[in-house]
Scaffold this motif. Structure first.
Motif, PDB file in Angstrom:
ATOM      1  N   HIS A  83       0.805  -1.224   0.000  1.00 18.60           N
ATOM      2  CA  HIS A  83       0.000   0.000   0.000  1.00 18.60           C
ATOM      3  C   HIS A  83       0.837   1.272   0.000  1.00 18.60           C
ATOM      4  O   HIS A  83       2.045   1.249   0.239  1.00 18.60           O
ATOM      5  CB  HIS A  83      -0.937   0.014   1.213  1.00 18.60           C
ATOM      6  N   TRP A  84       0.175   2.356  -0.277  1.00 18.88           N
ATOM      7  CA  TRP A  84       0.675   3.701  -0.008  1.00 18.88           C
ATOM      8  C   TRP A  84      -0.008   4.239   1.238  1.00 18.88           C
ATOM      9  O   TRP A  84      -1.221   4.102   1.370  1.00 18.88           O
ATOM     10  CB  TRP A  84       0.322   4.671  -1.148  1.00 18.88           C
ATOM     11  N   ASP A  85       0.742   4.855   2.094  1.00 10.68           N
ATOM     12  CA  ASP A  85       0.154   5.699   3.130  1.00 10.68           C
ATOM     13  C   ASP A  85      -0.277   7.004   2.487  1.00 10.68           C
ATOM     14  O   ASP A  85       0.509   7.625   1.754  1.00 10.68           O
ATOM     15  CB  ASP A  85       1.209   6.077   4.182  1.00 10.68           C
ATOM     16  N   GLY A  86      -1.484   7.443   2.741  1.00  6.23           N
ATOM     17  CA  GLY A  86      -1.865   8.796   2.357  1.00  6.23           C
ATOM     18  C   GLY A  86      -1.251   9.804   3.325  1.00  6.23           C
ATOM     19  O   GLY A  86      -0.841   9.446   4.434  1.00  6.23           O
ATOM     20  N   GLY A 125      -6.406  13.283   1.603  1.00  3.77           N
ATOM     21  CA  GLY A 125      -6.792  11.898   1.321  1.00  3.77           C
ATOM     22  C   GLY A 125      -6.022  11.359   0.124  1.00  3.77           C
ATOM     23  O   GLY A 125      -5.499  12.130  -0.697  1.00  3.77           O
ATOM     24  N   VAL A 126      -5.974  10.039   0.019  1.00  2.87           N
ATOM     25  CA  VAL A 126      -5.191   9.433  -1.066  1.00  2.87           C
ATOM     26  C   VAL A 126      -5.705   9.787  -2.452  1.00  2.87           C
ATOM     27  O   VAL A 126      -4.959   9.719  -3.429  1.00  2.87           O
ATOM     28  CB  VAL A 126      -5.100   7.892  -0.960  1.00  2.87           C
ATOM     29  N   PRO A 141       4.698  10.674   0.613  1.00  3.97           N
ATOM     30  CA  PRO A 141       4.043   9.375   0.781  1.00  3.97           C
ATOM     31  C   PRO A 141       5.037   8.255   1.050  1.00  3.97           C
ATOM     32  O   PRO A 141       6.140   8.245   0.498  1.00  3.97           O
ATOM     33  CB  PRO A 141       3.352   9.133  -0.575  1.00  3.97           C
ATOM     34  N   GLN A 142       4.614   7.322   1.868  1.00  2.00           N
ATOM     35  CA  GLN A 142       5.386   6.131   2.189  1.00  2.00           C
ATOM     36  C   GLN A 142       4.672   4.900   1.639  1.00  2.00           C
ATOM     37  O   GLN A 142       3.450   4.818   1.686  1.00  2.00           O
ATOM     38  CB  GLN A 142       5.508   5.961   3.705  1.00  2.00           C
ATOM     39  N   GLY A 143       5.465   3.937   1.189  1.00  2.00           N
ATOM     40  CA  GLY A 143       4.884   2.660   0.763  1.00  2.00           C
ATOM     41  C   GLY A 143       5.379   1.540   1.648  1.00  2.00           C
ATOM     42  O   GLY A 143       6.541   1.519   2.054  1.00  2.00           O
ATOM     43  N   GLN A 144       4.507   0.577   1.947  1.00  2.00           N
ATOM     44  CA  GLN A 144       4.871  -0.526   2.831  1.00  2.00           C
ATOM     45  C   GLN A 144       4.439  -1.868   2.258  1.00  2.00           C
ATOM     46  O   GLN A 144       3.548  -1.925   1.415  1.00  2.00           O
ATOM     47  CB  GLN A 144       4.234  -0.294   4.207  1.00  2.00           C
ATOM     48  N   THR A 151      -7.131   7.121   4.080  1.00  2.00           N
ATOM     49  CA  THR A 151      -5.820   7.342   4.698  1.00  2.00           C
ATOM     50  C   THR A 151      -4.735   6.500   4.044  1.00  2.00           C
ATOM     51  O   THR A 151      -3.562   6.643   4.369  1.00  2.00           O
ATOM     52  CB  THR A 151      -5.856   6.987   6.194  1.00  2.00           C
ATOM     53  N   GLY A 152      -5.124   5.602   3.166  1.00  2.00           N
ATOM     54  CA  GLY A 152      -4.154   4.758   2.481  1.00  2.00           C
ATOM     55  C   GLY A 152      -4.862   4.053   1.351  1.00  2.00           C
ATOM     56  O   GLY A 152      -6.083   4.166   1.196  1.00  2.00           O
ATOM     57  N   THR A 153      -4.106   3.308   0.585  1.00  2.31           N
ATOM     58  CA  THR A 153      -4.697   2.620  -0.562  1.00  2.31           C
ATOM     59  C   THR A 153      -3.846   1.441  -0.969  1.00  2.31           C
ATOM     60  O   THR A 153      -2.622   1.514  -0.931  1.00  2.31           O
ATOM     61  CB  THR A 153      -4.823   3.562  -1.774  1.00  2.31           C
ATOM     62  N   PRO A 154      -4.492   0.350  -1.384  1.00  2.00           N
ATOM     63  CA  PRO A 154      -3.735  -0.727  -2.016  1.00  2.00           C
ATOM     64  C   PRO A 154      -3.076  -0.182  -3.280  1.00  2.00           C
ATOM     65  O   PRO A 154      -3.624   0.709  -3.936  1.00  2.00           O
ATOM     66  CB  PRO A 154      -4.807  -1.756  -2.402  1.00  2.00           C
TER      67      PRO A 154
END
Lengths: 308, 308, 308, 308
Positions: A105-108, A137-138, A263-266, A298-301
């Motif tokens: 995902h990305w963190d928004g 928001g994302v 943005p951060q991705g995890q 707040t985030g998204t796949p």
């Protein structure tokens, strides 16, 4: 316990509030200019494509440690349904329930706040219970396509994966740049490989979650100096957990998302990418990593792809 | 009522079963070779990016007409939660429940069956109630990145949007090619614009749904002849609805997905893209349209981006 | 591996197919006559009410062992929302996603099948992927209100809870009847206490799940002889797990639900009830245990109450 | 727009804050004493049972008017799954996603607030985005079993159903008492029939929703004077909508839930009950209406049953 002085000092140095205007909700994604994208497209040479998302399934990375962030529950609502009568075309259909940050995902930018503030000074209480972040928001991110650079810290250190208590430092990132033979530049998306995701891939999601190597509190300044557009890695929490400074949980999140607007991705699977980069002998590529435009989320796949 | 003879004749002509091996589950996506991707990347000239997904929100395109295919229900599970004590970093988190084909999406090859068969001869009953299509699920598609071509049928016909009963024919597609000044070729992803999505964008989702212009039963052969990798458009049902041949509901679905193994995209917002293509004077671009890898799913949300 | 001969012999002896007509979908619930209910109401003497449901929350009894049976995910969709303007009445609203058998529940008669058959000979394939059991769904049960009888096997054996490998036998049930000073009769709902749920209540849901004491394969005949209307207990799987006869998993389920048409209840918290029965010196009470009428469902949450 | 003076005057007269202690979260349910329950059980004479819940299904009463309050989405997660090998016992399992107040339900005391306060003076902001009402959640209600009284206003007025703009007044309630030949007393649960739910039952859910007859702003004082434990009716919004006093939306909700601490029930199907009461010639019965104990929830599905 208030955040320590050290946090606030770094925060001042990396703060981007106002840099792209009072109303900005995209943060460092603004650094991805048309020129950056053109240059990124020119890196494509072999046409090879490497997907970076984990499969979305009930046996995902979540362990229940984060309340409410549930793994995907995929259910059928129709199976070979002949809606229009016998011997006609039959359809199958399905639904999902999942935490928006459950998998890759990305963190928004609205995912974290501190001192009652979100990125660009927006009030944290603009996130309401009615299913919406009014700001940051994302869905505000827009397209995320740029040059991707793999900073393969594990490979640069000649280890399969980093130790559980390894905080990835600016020195690590520079060693990875050296391995890659390139310098991270403005608008790049940096993918930082720790190898930690192997723990999940080999069946131990609890070991994957915690403790975990991750980015050091010293990295936001490095990313700020390079003006990267976004950073993703192959861990559950992105930053080292437990944290380097006692009590400073999610300090990197607060610096990246709130102060820098980055943005951060995890949970990005960088294992195959590491192989391909080593084979191709290059660590830069065109990266497409489009957020699903969930309104007020707040985030998204994300299903990122590296194109060589 | 069995499918008409006409259907079976077309089916024979477009059938791709076995073309990429007995075990293939990717169908026409196999046509996207490394060379195709390299050539697609070379179309990037201005760096402009145009996103093609509708916002994901409860007020989405679904009207309840398709049982179980629910619009996204986005809910908060944490709002500025200070998990680690007062005055620490606070997090917000959220979840979604949605039909996988509720918004802008790709149909997976397992989405429809006829005569008890899926693409490549797989038995339809390999889709079970346990949340899984054993074969031809969207997670098998792999990366979808190729040259995209906008076939702007509405613009080629000098109309804002096509009439409700307009079946898009091969002749329409060729007129759109002429407008574009290009010929669709092997591995391309064709985006067919009807303008119908304006009905949703201006607030009338019922008028958007049904009746609706869409692809004619004659188009599968045209796409087959050109060897396109995938086709998407800006309607709810993809094909004209009600159908051209009485009783032949979802005939285009059956030809594209089951016989050819060619993914379809629906609810793609091509309005902005139409403007940009006209402005840039070119209708081909690099398209990234990555499926979210839901395991065993019949469809997936997608956030496509056209890169000029 | 086909079901063993022993199973089929018991099946013949307890089979109720046709007993309440070809079209019956309620099974042994038919035994709850108006007279039974009147007599049950007459047991009320003190007015004390004991609820028997576990709290519905994300930290529920499910461990992930049963695919798709997810604990309740409770999310807010509105929090103090002033829909009608500032300083008006504010509303809060919420949603849930959960397995219908995730917590304290009734099994519907369609929950299991064997040999392709459901209770009363209905074909198992009448349960479709379109979200519906055409026959024997929980919405067909109608009101479940009768005399409840606590068969406190743990107390009768003078133990806190039964051993993990204890199969509750007819002899155990009769010892519990003796403790209670009553005989189970036609139309009763038997609540069988093992004490196993203490494991969950004290924080170990894995130990609660498996291995677990539970009803013996010999009990269906006993319940059949007494003509009880339904049976519930305080375990996850109802029957002893692993099973008494090697390879005969869910044999009790098949006998109770398919052959007898007798609903089973699981995850009922009988701890407080055990205390009250001992205090009041009586083990029979009015029991209301209404199924939520989910149409075509295989099970349903229930919030039972014992009224003394 | 602040709430009108008239509202505040009534509020003062019906306020129950502190009546059952500072810490109370059950409100008027405290009025259901053991004696009340014993007396209620003694009303049982024929053993007849009348269920009052609507079926739970996707085609439920919600129209999308209330954001996020979605009708039940019932999906299968296993269909005749032979978990333990071929020819063993097969299981079917399912899940639901739904608004907790989507169908026949109880409002929890935390469902509405005004002036930043919930029942008993609790701060409204004690409802957080983390899926929880800290105070006054439905799981605090405990068992709801008492004498039920049908106040059949429609029948008392000799109409099939009340007009859309009919506000049910204390005079209406007294006429219904007269029809019933009984007086509502302390601890009773009053069921007020308007007949409005016929609109849904005959297929027009939009007409059911709005405009709708419902309880007048004058009824809270009447219920307060009688000390009823709870009130339910057969409408979507409980109170008349649009409201009697311009701008005073949800005024009855605020008086009942916040000031009195009295649970409200909505979407109860009282049609069959009306028939049975008329046939039996009595309008009082034992009512079991157990809330599902969703922790921290603002409402809950309920499957009430009237026992004669």
């Amino acid at each position: 316990m208030p955040l320590p002085a050290e946090f606030h000092e770094i925060a001042k140095r990396v703060n981007n509030w106002g840099r792209w205007g009072e109303g900005d909700e995209r943060g460092t994604l603004n650094l991805i200019t048309d020129e950056v994208v053109c240059a990124a497209a020119r890196t494509v040479a072999s046409g090879r494509r490497v997907p970076l998302a984990l499969p979305l399934q009930q046996d995902g990375v979540q362990t229940g440690m984060i309340p409410g962030r549930v793994n995907p529950l995929h259910t059928m609502v129709a199976i070979n349904l002949e809606m229009f009568g016998p011997d006609t075309v039959a359809t199958s259909d399905d639904t999902v329930t999942m935490g928006l940050q459950a998998g890759t995902h990305w963190d928004g930018l609205c995912h974290v706040s501190h001192g009652g503030r979100l990125y660009n000074g927006r009030p944290a209480d603009s996130i309401t219970g009615h299913g919406r972040a009014a700001f940051n928001g994302v869905e505000k991110a827009g397209p995320i396509v740029s040059r991707g650079v793999l900073l393969d810290v594990a490979r640069a250190r000649n280890v399969h994966r980093l130790d559980d208590d390894h905080a990835v430092t600016p020195e690590d990132l520079e060693a990875a740049e050296e391995l890659a033979g390139i310098t991270v530049r403005s608008g790049d998306i940096a993918l930082v490989r720790t190898g930690q995701i192997q723990r999940y891939l080999t069946g131990d999601k609890h070991a994957y979650a915690h403790p975990s190597p991750g980015l050091s509190i010293r990295t936001p300044e490095w990313f700020h100096a390079r003006d990267v557009a976004a950073v993703a890695n192959d861990t559950l929490t992105f930053e080292i957990i437990p944290p380097e400074i006692e009590g400073l949980w999610l300090g990197v999140h607060a610096l990246d998302l709130v102060e820098m607007g980055m943005p951060q991705g995890q949970n990005w699977n960088l294992e195959g990418l590491s192989e391909v980069c080593a084979e191709e002998g290059r660590y830069a590529f065109l990266l497409s990593a489009m957020p699903e435009p969930f309104v007020g989320a707040t985030g998204t796949p994300v299903a990122p792809v590296a194109i060589f």
